[in-house]
Design a protein around this motif. Structure first.
Motif, PDB file in Angstrom:
ATOM      1  N   SER A 185       0.856  -1.187   0.000  1.00  0.00           N
ATOM      2  CA  SER A 185       0.000   0.000   0.000  1.00  0.00           C
ATOM      3  C   SER A 185       0.891   1.235   0.000  1.00  0.00           C
ATOM      4  CB  SER A 185      -0.936  -0.006   1.210  1.00  0.00           C
ATOM      5  OG  SER A 185      -0.190   0.008   2.414  1.00  0.00           O
ATOM      6  N   ARG A 186       0.285   2.406   0.158  1.00  0.00           N
ATOM      7  CA  ARG A 186       1.039   3.657   0.051  1.00  0.00           C
ATOM      8  C   ARG A 186       1.209   4.341   1.406  1.00  0.00           C
ATOM      9  NH1 ARG A 186       2.280   4.656  -4.886  1.00  0.00           N
ATOM     10  NH2 ARG A 186       0.979   3.984  -6.633  1.00  0.00           N
ATOM     11  N   TRP A 187       2.359   4.990   1.575  1.00  0.00           N
ATOM     12  CA  TRP A 187       2.537   5.872   2.720  1.00  0.00           C
ATOM     13  C   TRP A 187       1.529   7.016   2.608  1.00  0.00           C
ATOM     14  CZ3 TRP A 187       4.695   3.946   6.646  1.00  0.00           C
ATOM     15  CH2 TRP A 187       5.825   3.133   6.556  1.00  0.00           C
ATOM     16  N   GLY A 188       1.094   7.510   3.752  1.00  0.00           N
ATOM     17  CA  GLY A 188       0.132   8.606   3.760  1.00  0.00           C
ATOM     18  C   GLY A 188      -1.305   8.162   3.610  1.00  0.00           C
ATOM     19  N   SER A 189      -1.529   6.869   3.448  1.00  0.00           N
ATOM     20  CA  SER A 189      -2.893   6.374   3.251  1.00  0.00           C
ATOM     21  C   SER A 189      -3.551   6.052   4.588  1.00  0.00           C
ATOM     22  CB  SER A 189      -2.876   5.118   2.378  1.00  0.00           C
ATOM     23  OG  SER A 189      -2.150   4.075   3.019  1.00  0.00           O
ATOM     24  N   TYR A 190      -4.863   5.968   4.558  1.00  0.00           N
ATOM     25  CA  TYR A 190      -5.615   5.554   5.751  1.00  0.00           C
ATOM     26  C   TYR A 190      -6.676   4.553   5.330  1.00  0.00           C
ATOM     27  CZ  TYR A 190      -8.673   5.508   9.788  1.00  0.00           C
ATOM     28  OH  TYR A 190      -9.424   5.095  10.858  1.00  0.00           O
ATOM     29  N   HIS A 191      -6.623   3.366   5.928  1.00  0.00           N
ATOM     30  CA  HIS A 191      -7.566   2.308   5.566  1.00  0.00           C
ATOM     31  C   HIS A 191      -8.311   1.752   6.769  1.00  0.00           C
ATOM     32  CE1 HIS A 191      -6.033   2.304   1.483  1.00  0.00           C
ATOM     33  NE2 HIS A 191      -4.810   2.267   1.969  1.00  0.00           N
ATOM     34  N   GLY A 192      -8.109   2.328   7.961  1.00  0.00           N
ATOM     35  CA  GLY A 192      -8.837   1.872   9.132  1.00  0.00           C
ATOM     36  C   GLY A 192      -7.939   1.731  10.346  1.00  0.00           C
ATOM     37  N   VAL A 234      -1.919  -1.920   6.910  1.00  0.00           N
ATOM     38  CA  VAL A 234      -1.910  -1.570   5.496  1.00  0.00           C
ATOM     39  C   VAL A 234      -1.963  -0.054   5.303  1.00  0.00           C
ATOM     40  CG1 VAL A 234      -4.380  -1.540   4.925  1.00  0.00           C
ATOM     41  CG2 VAL A 234      -2.751  -2.453   3.280  1.00  0.00           C
ATOM     42  N   SER A 235      -2.355   0.678   6.336  1.00  0.00           N
ATOM     43  CA  SER A 235      -2.369   2.141   6.276  1.00  0.00           C
ATOM     44  C   SER A 235      -0.948   2.685   6.364  1.00  0.00           C
ATOM     45  CB  SER A 235      -3.216   2.721   7.413  1.00  0.00           C
ATOM     46  OG  SER A 235      -4.569   2.342   7.291  1.00  0.00           O
ATOM     47  N   GLY A 236      -0.778   3.918   5.911  1.00  0.00           N
ATOM     48  CA  GLY A 236       0.557   4.503   5.899  1.00  0.00           C
ATOM     49  C   GLY A 236       0.665   5.803   6.659  1.00  0.00           C
ATOM     50  N   ALA A 239       0.118 -10.661  -2.624  1.00  0.00           N
ATOM     51  CA  ALA A 239      -1.310 -10.993  -2.620  1.00  0.00           C
ATOM     52  C   ALA A 239      -2.172  -9.870  -3.160  1.00  0.00           C
ATOM     53  CB  ALA A 239      -1.763 -11.337  -1.204  1.00  0.00           C
ATOM     54  N   ALA A 240      -1.797  -8.601  -2.884  1.00  0.00           N
ATOM     55  CA  ALA A 240      -2.667  -7.493  -3.282  1.00  0.00           C
ATOM     56  C   ALA A 240      -1.923  -6.171  -3.189  1.00  0.00           C
ATOM     57  CB  ALA A 240      -3.907  -7.449  -2.390  1.00  0.00           C
ATOM     58  N   PHE A 241      -2.433  -5.194  -3.916  1.00  0.00           N
ATOM     59  CA  PHE A 241      -2.002  -3.803  -3.796  1.00  0.00           C
ATOM     60  C   PHE A 241      -3.225  -2.987  -3.416  1.00  0.00           C
ATOM     61  CE2 PHE A 241      -1.500   0.359  -6.157  1.00  0.00           C
ATOM     62  CZ  PHE A 241      -0.679   0.941  -5.199  1.00  0.00           C
ATOM     63  N   VAL A 242      -3.131  -2.231  -2.327  1.00  0.00           N
ATOM     64  CA  VAL A 242      -4.250  -1.449  -1.811  1.00  0.00           C
ATOM     65  C   VAL A 242      -3.935   0.034  -1.985  1.00  0.00           C
ATOM     66  CG1 VAL A 242      -5.671  -0.947   0.211  1.00  0.00           C
ATOM     67  CG2 VAL A 242      -4.738  -3.243  -0.110  1.00  0.00           C
ATOM     68  N   ALA A 243      -4.844   0.784  -2.609  1.00  0.00           N
ATOM     69  CA  ALA A 243      -4.596   2.211  -2.828  1.00  0.00           C
ATOM     70  C   ALA A 243      -5.910   2.968  -2.845  1.00  0.00           C
ATOM     71  CB  ALA A 243      -3.851   2.436  -4.138  1.00  0.00           C
ATOM     72  N   GLU A 244      -5.838   4.253  -2.542  1.00  0.00           N
ATOM     73  CA  GLU A 244      -7.001   5.133  -2.554  1.00  0.00           C
ATOM     74  C   GLU A 244      -7.009   5.963  -3.836  1.00  0.00           C
ATOM     75  OE1 GLU A 244      -7.166   6.613   2.013  1.00  0.00           O
ATOM     76  OE2 GLU A 244      -5.227   6.705   0.996  1.00  0.00           O
ATOM     77  N   PRO A 245      -8.054   5.885  -4.649  1.00  0.00           N
ATOM     78  CA  PRO A 245      -8.130   6.767  -5.822  1.00  0.00           C
ATOM     79  C   PRO A 245      -8.121   8.239  -5.424  1.00  0.00           C
ATOM     80  CG  PRO A 245      -9.737   4.996  -5.972  1.00  0.00           C
ATOM     81  CD  PRO A 245      -9.180   4.954  -4.583  1.00  0.00           C
ATOM     82  N   ILE A 246      -8.784   8.547  -4.311  1.00  0.00           N
ATOM     83  CA  ILE A 246      -8.770   9.899  -3.748  1.00  0.00           C
ATOM     84  C   ILE A 246      -8.375   9.773  -2.284  1.00  0.00           C
ATOM     85  CG2 ILE A 246     -10.101  11.965  -3.191  1.00  0.00           C
ATOM     86  CD1 ILE A 246     -11.917  11.331  -5.538  1.00  0.00           C
TER      87      ILE A 246
END
Length: 296
Positions: free
Chosen positions: A186-193, A201-203, A260-267
């Motif tokens: 996943s990406r740094w700066g992201s928030y997934h929970g 997985v959040s960054g 297994a997966a790549f997790v990212a936020e479009p926005i």
């Protein structure tokens, strides 16, 4: 603890021990616990202070407060973008809570639909039943998803959605006999929970920091954040091609058959101030790379 000489019963000694609730460093919150004075609020250190700031008073009642305020205002009603407390003071709810009231408070049509459904049936376990509202909702939202022939799995919130997505990815690979696919990127700066899998997985570093010993199973690549691209410690890139290349290299370094997966936020939401990836997103630029590495 000491003894009451007149009755022989133990008497309570009030403990005056500085205690930080957020850090949980072996300090128990109990009757008589006194916390040190809170530091001056610094906007630049807001995330760190939320995670480690001391409690300024012992919470009252039985509710574990989500802030250091021991006596927050009591919300009694809301309409549109306004919330009123018990004293009649009005507050502008500019963010819709945690961005979950985007249609506004007090929508009578929504309240009536909820009441009508609850009056008919409030819950039926998904392993045995389906319901008409669920089927109608899934049929309506399906055409808007960027997936061919999608199937909707209902959950109760964002963290649970992320956890479920991770488990579904794992289940998919197990069903194909690819048991070594464990790595999620996943990406740094992201928030997934905030649950452990979603947090891993959040960054967002300030949220991760207190739990680093429990995290570390997943890997991170740069944030799609042109505004901070190139700044020290920002972990940000601005060009879609750069982001796609970095992702491809990370997949290759991990060995593609283990991803297994790549997790990212479009926005990207609050973590990067509502960053939009742009007309040519890093996910679209990296699509062919993910496909060639057999991570789908």
């Amino acid at each position: 603890m000491s003894s009451d000489s007149s009755s022989g019963r133990p008497s309570t000694v009030m403990a005056h021990t500085p205690c930080s609730v957020r850090r949980f460093r072996g300090c128990t919150i109990g009757r008589g616990a006194v916390a040190p004075t809170a530091p001056t609020y610094n906007p630049a250190m807001a995330d760190e202070q939320r995670m480690s700031g001391p409690v300024t008073a012992v919470p009252r009642g039985r509710v574990f407060r989500r802030s250091a305020d021991p006596s927050p205002p009591v919300a009694v009603r809301a309409e549109g973008s306004t919330i009123w407390d018990g004293s009649g003071r009005a507050y502008l709810d500019g963010a819709g809570g945690a961005l979950v009231v985007n249609v506004g408070h007090g929508r009578r049509s929504i309240a009536e639909a909820m009441a009508e459904q609850a009056g008919r049936i409030a819950y039926a376990h998904g392993t045995a039943f389906t319901t008409e509202p669920l089927e109608t909702y899934a049929a309506a939202i399906g055409p808007h998803l960027p997936v061919d022939d999608p199937a909707i799995y209902p959950v109760s919130g964002g963290s649970e959605a992320t956890e479920t997505a991770l488990k579904l990815a794992r289940a998919y690979h197990l069903a194909r006999g690819e048991t070594e696919r464990l790595i999620v990127i996943s990406r740094w700066g992201s928030y997934h929970g905030n649950t452990l899998g979603a947090l891993d997985v959040s960054g967002r570093r300030p949220l991760r920091r207190p739990y680093e010993g429990w995290l570390g199973r997943f890997r991170h690549v740069s944030a799609a954040y042109p505004y901070r691209a190139g700044e020290p410690h920002a972990n940000a890139l601005g060009e879609a091609d750069e982001l796609a290349t970095e992702l491809e290299r990370t997949i290759e370094a991990a060995e593609p058959d283990t991803v297994a997966a790549f997790v990212a936020e479009p926005i990207v939401g609050a973590t990067l101030g509502g960053t939009v990836t742009g007309r040519r997103s890093p996910t679209s630029a990296g699509g062919s790379g993910c496909s060639s590495s057999r991570t789908r």
